[in-house]
Write a protein that holds these residues in place. Structure first.
Motif, PDB file in Angstrom:
ATOM      1  N   MET A 152       0.613  -1.260   0.038  1.00 51.04           N
ATOM      2  CA  MET A 152      -0.131   0.178  -0.356  1.00 51.04           C
ATOM      3  C   MET A 152       1.053   1.548  -0.050  1.00 51.04           C
ATOM      4  O   MET A 152       1.260   1.232   0.912  1.00 51.04           O
ATOM      5  N   LYS A 153       0.616   2.152  -0.956  1.00 46.81           N
ATOM      6  CA  LYS A 153       1.349   3.283  -1.353  1.00 46.81           C
ATOM      7  C   LYS A 153       0.760   4.765  -0.516  1.00 46.81           C
ATOM      8  O   LYS A 153      -0.664   4.968  -1.308  1.00 46.81           O
ATOM      9  N   LYS A 154       1.270   5.039   0.194  1.00 42.68           N
ATOM     10  CA  LYS A 154       1.011   6.469   1.447  1.00 42.68           C
ATOM     11  C   LYS A 154       1.360   7.686   0.056  1.00 42.68           C
ATOM     12  O   LYS A 154       2.529   7.822   0.248  1.00 42.68           O
ATOM     13  N   GLN A 155       0.365   8.549   0.376  1.00 48.47           N
ATOM     14  CA  GLN A 155       1.192  10.103  -0.304  1.00 48.47           C
ATOM     15  C   GLN A 155       0.755  10.849   0.715  1.00 48.47           C
ATOM     16  O   GLN A 155      -0.062  11.820   0.989  1.00 48.47           O
ATOM     17  N   ARG A 156       1.735  11.042   1.265  1.00 42.82           N
ATOM     18  CA  ARG A 156       2.112  11.740   2.447  1.00 42.82           C
ATOM     19  C   ARG A 156       3.197  12.719   2.353  1.00 42.82           C
ATOM     20  O   ARG A 156       3.928  12.693   1.144  1.00 42.82           O
ATOM     21  N   PRO A 157       2.807  13.981   2.358  1.00 37.95           N
ATOM     22  CA  PRO A 157       3.289  15.518   1.561  1.00 37.95           C
ATOM     23  C   PRO A 157       4.755  15.079   2.643  1.00 37.95           C
ATOM     24  O   PRO A 157       5.088  14.595   3.944  1.00 37.95           O
ATOM     25  N   VAL A 158       5.640  15.788   2.325  1.00 37.74           N
ATOM     26  CA  VAL A 158       7.500  15.432   2.401  1.00 37.74           C
ATOM     27  C   VAL A 158       7.827  17.164   2.554  1.00 37.74           C
ATOM     28  O   VAL A 158       8.437  17.805   1.297  1.00 37.74           O
ATOM     29  N   ASN A 159       8.604  17.292   3.252  1.00 37.83           N
ATOM     30  CA  ASN A 159       8.817  18.419   3.579  1.00 37.83           C
ATOM     31  C   ASN A 159      10.532  18.218   4.268  1.00 37.83           C
ATOM     32  O   ASN A 159      11.346  17.758   4.458  1.00 37.83           O
ATOM     33  N   LEU A 160      11.244  18.870   2.751  1.00 31.70           N
ATOM     34  CA  LEU A 160      12.546  18.415   3.383  1.00 31.70           C
ATOM     35  C   LEU A 160      13.494  19.878   3.491  1.00 31.70           C
ATOM     36  O   LEU A 160      14.773  19.762   3.374  1.00 31.70           O
ATOM     37  N   ASP A 161      12.596  21.087   3.359  1.00 32.72           N
ATOM     38  CA  ASP A 161      13.832  22.299   3.827  1.00 32.72           C
ATOM     39  C   ASP A 161      13.594  21.989   5.331  1.00 32.72           C
ATOM     40  O   ASP A 161      12.578  22.583   6.123  1.00 32.72           O
ATOM     41  N   LEU A 162      14.319  22.153   6.191  1.00 31.82           N
ATOM     42  CA  LEU A 162      15.170  21.657   7.435  1.00 31.82           C
ATOM     43  C   LEU A 162      14.490  23.524   8.369  1.00 31.82           C
ATOM     44  O   LEU A 162      14.466  23.271   9.287  1.00 31.82           O
ATOM     45  N   THR A 163      14.819  24.316   7.391  1.00 34.49           N
ATOM     46  CA  THR A 163      14.883  25.367   8.050  1.00 34.49           C
ATOM     47  C   THR A 163      13.062  25.794   8.457  1.00 34.49           C
ATOM     48  O   THR A 163      13.350  27.433   8.575  1.00 34.49           O
ATOM     49  N   THR A 164      12.371  25.373   7.353  1.00 32.38           N
ATOM     50  CA  THR A 164      11.048  25.577   8.155  1.00 32.38           C
ATOM     51  C   THR A 164      10.872  24.819   9.118  1.00 32.38           C
ATOM     52  O   THR A 164       9.160  25.311   9.591  1.00 32.38           O
ATOM     53  N   ILE A 165      11.056  24.144   9.913  1.00 32.70           N
ATOM     54  CA  ILE A 165      10.832  23.524  10.923  1.00 32.70           C
ATOM     55  C   ILE A 165      10.959  24.521  12.142  1.00 32.70           C
ATOM     56  O   ILE A 165      12.575  24.320  12.319  1.00 32.70           O
ATOM     57  N   SER A 166       9.960  24.489  13.206  1.00 35.54           N
ATOM     58  CA  SER A 166      10.544  25.239  14.069  1.00 35.54           C
ATOM     59  C   SER A 166      10.912  24.643  15.901  1.00 35.54           C
ATOM     60  O   SER A 166       9.001  23.586  15.403  1.00 35.54           O
ATOM     61  N   MET A 167      11.856  24.012  15.877  1.00 35.16           N
ATOM     62  CA  MET A 167      11.689  22.659  17.359  1.00 35.16           C
ATOM     63  C   MET A 167      11.221  23.517  18.025  1.00 35.16           C
ATOM     64  O   MET A 167      11.680  24.724  18.756  1.00 35.16           O
ATOM     65  N   PRO A 168      10.664  22.647  19.512  1.00 38.04           N
ATOM     66  CA  PRO A 168      10.640  23.500  20.495  1.00 38.04           C
ATOM     67  C   PRO A 168      12.350  23.712  21.502  1.00 38.04           C
ATOM     68  O   PRO A 168      13.021  23.257  20.957  1.00 38.04           O
ATOM     69  N   ALA A 169      11.633  24.484  22.733  1.00 41.42           N
ATOM     70  CA  ALA A 169      13.227  24.896  23.268  1.00 41.42           C
ATOM     71  C   ALA A 169      13.843  23.381  23.888  1.00 41.42           C
ATOM     72  O   ALA A 169      15.382  22.691  24.090  1.00 41.42           O
ATOM     73  N   THR A 170      12.620  22.290  24.289  1.00 39.51           N
ATOM     74  CA  THR A 170      13.408  20.865  24.427  1.00 39.51           C
ATOM     75  C   THR A 170      14.135  20.381  24.042  1.00 39.51           C
ATOM     76  O   THR A 170      14.860  19.880  23.931  1.00 39.51           O
ATOM     77  N   ALA A 171      13.732  20.126  22.567  1.00 37.29           N
ATOM     78  CA  ALA A 171      14.578  19.798  21.359  1.00 37.29           C
ATOM     79  C   ALA A 171      15.730  19.959  21.017  1.00 37.29           C
ATOM     80  O   ALA A 171      16.748  19.032  21.580  1.00 37.29           O
ATOM     81  N   LYS A 172      15.938  21.452  20.768  1.00 36.79           N
ATOM     82  CA  LYS A 172      16.891  21.862  21.016  1.00 36.79           C
ATOM     83  C   LYS A 172      18.139  21.851  21.993  1.00 36.79           C
ATOM     84  O   LYS A 172      19.566  21.615  21.799  1.00 36.79           O
ATOM     85  N   ALA A 173      17.603  22.003  23.470  1.00 38.08           N
ATOM     86  CA  ALA A 173      18.282  21.626  24.583  1.00 38.08           C
ATOM     87  C   ALA A 173      19.072  19.785  24.134  1.00 38.08           C
ATOM     88  O   ALA A 173      20.462  19.964  24.454  1.00 38.08           O
TER      89      ALA A 173
END
Length: 125
Positions: free
Chosen positions: A1-22
């Protein structure tokens, strides 16, 4: 089964919370400490080998590059220690909620920046 999910390859558009950055910076500083340990062990070994070796290491620390490496090592060690203590507190069941986790991550990062500045003042004064 092939899923058509959006793929975001531009990592600069992802905002990580402070916990992830730490958490990511904690892992990066662990790797940096591993590599900084080679410089620390060499300087320690050389300084203890003879009086001439001690004078060599002492003379190296008058140069900017060695002072920068020492400052970087102290800054990385301080960050790793501070955020490591934060992780240990979280392992005990505290600061696990979203708001308190983000607050504790921001505070740990701020304390680390202050300690890094103080280490720089101590080394270059």
């Amino acid at each position: 089964m092939k899923k058509q999910r959006p793929v975001n390859l531009d990592l600069t558009t992802i905002s990580m919370p402070a916990t992830a950055k730490a958490s990511i910076l904690h892992r990066v500083t662990g790797v940096a400490l591993f590599f900084a340990l080679t410089f620390v062990l060499w300087a320690w070994s050389e300084s203890l080998s003879s009086p001439e070796g001690f004078e060599l290491v002492k003379g190296l620390f008058n140069g900017f590059i060695a002072q920068f490496i020492a400052w970087g090592t102290l800054s990385v060690l301080a960050y790793h220690l501070i955020v490591g203590i934060r992780h240990l507190i979280q392992d005990m069941g505290h600061w696990e909620e979203l708001e308190s986790g983000n607050s504790s991550a921001n505070i740990a990062i701020a304390i680390s920046v202050i300690v890094a500045v103080l280490a720089g003042v101590w080394i270059w004064s």
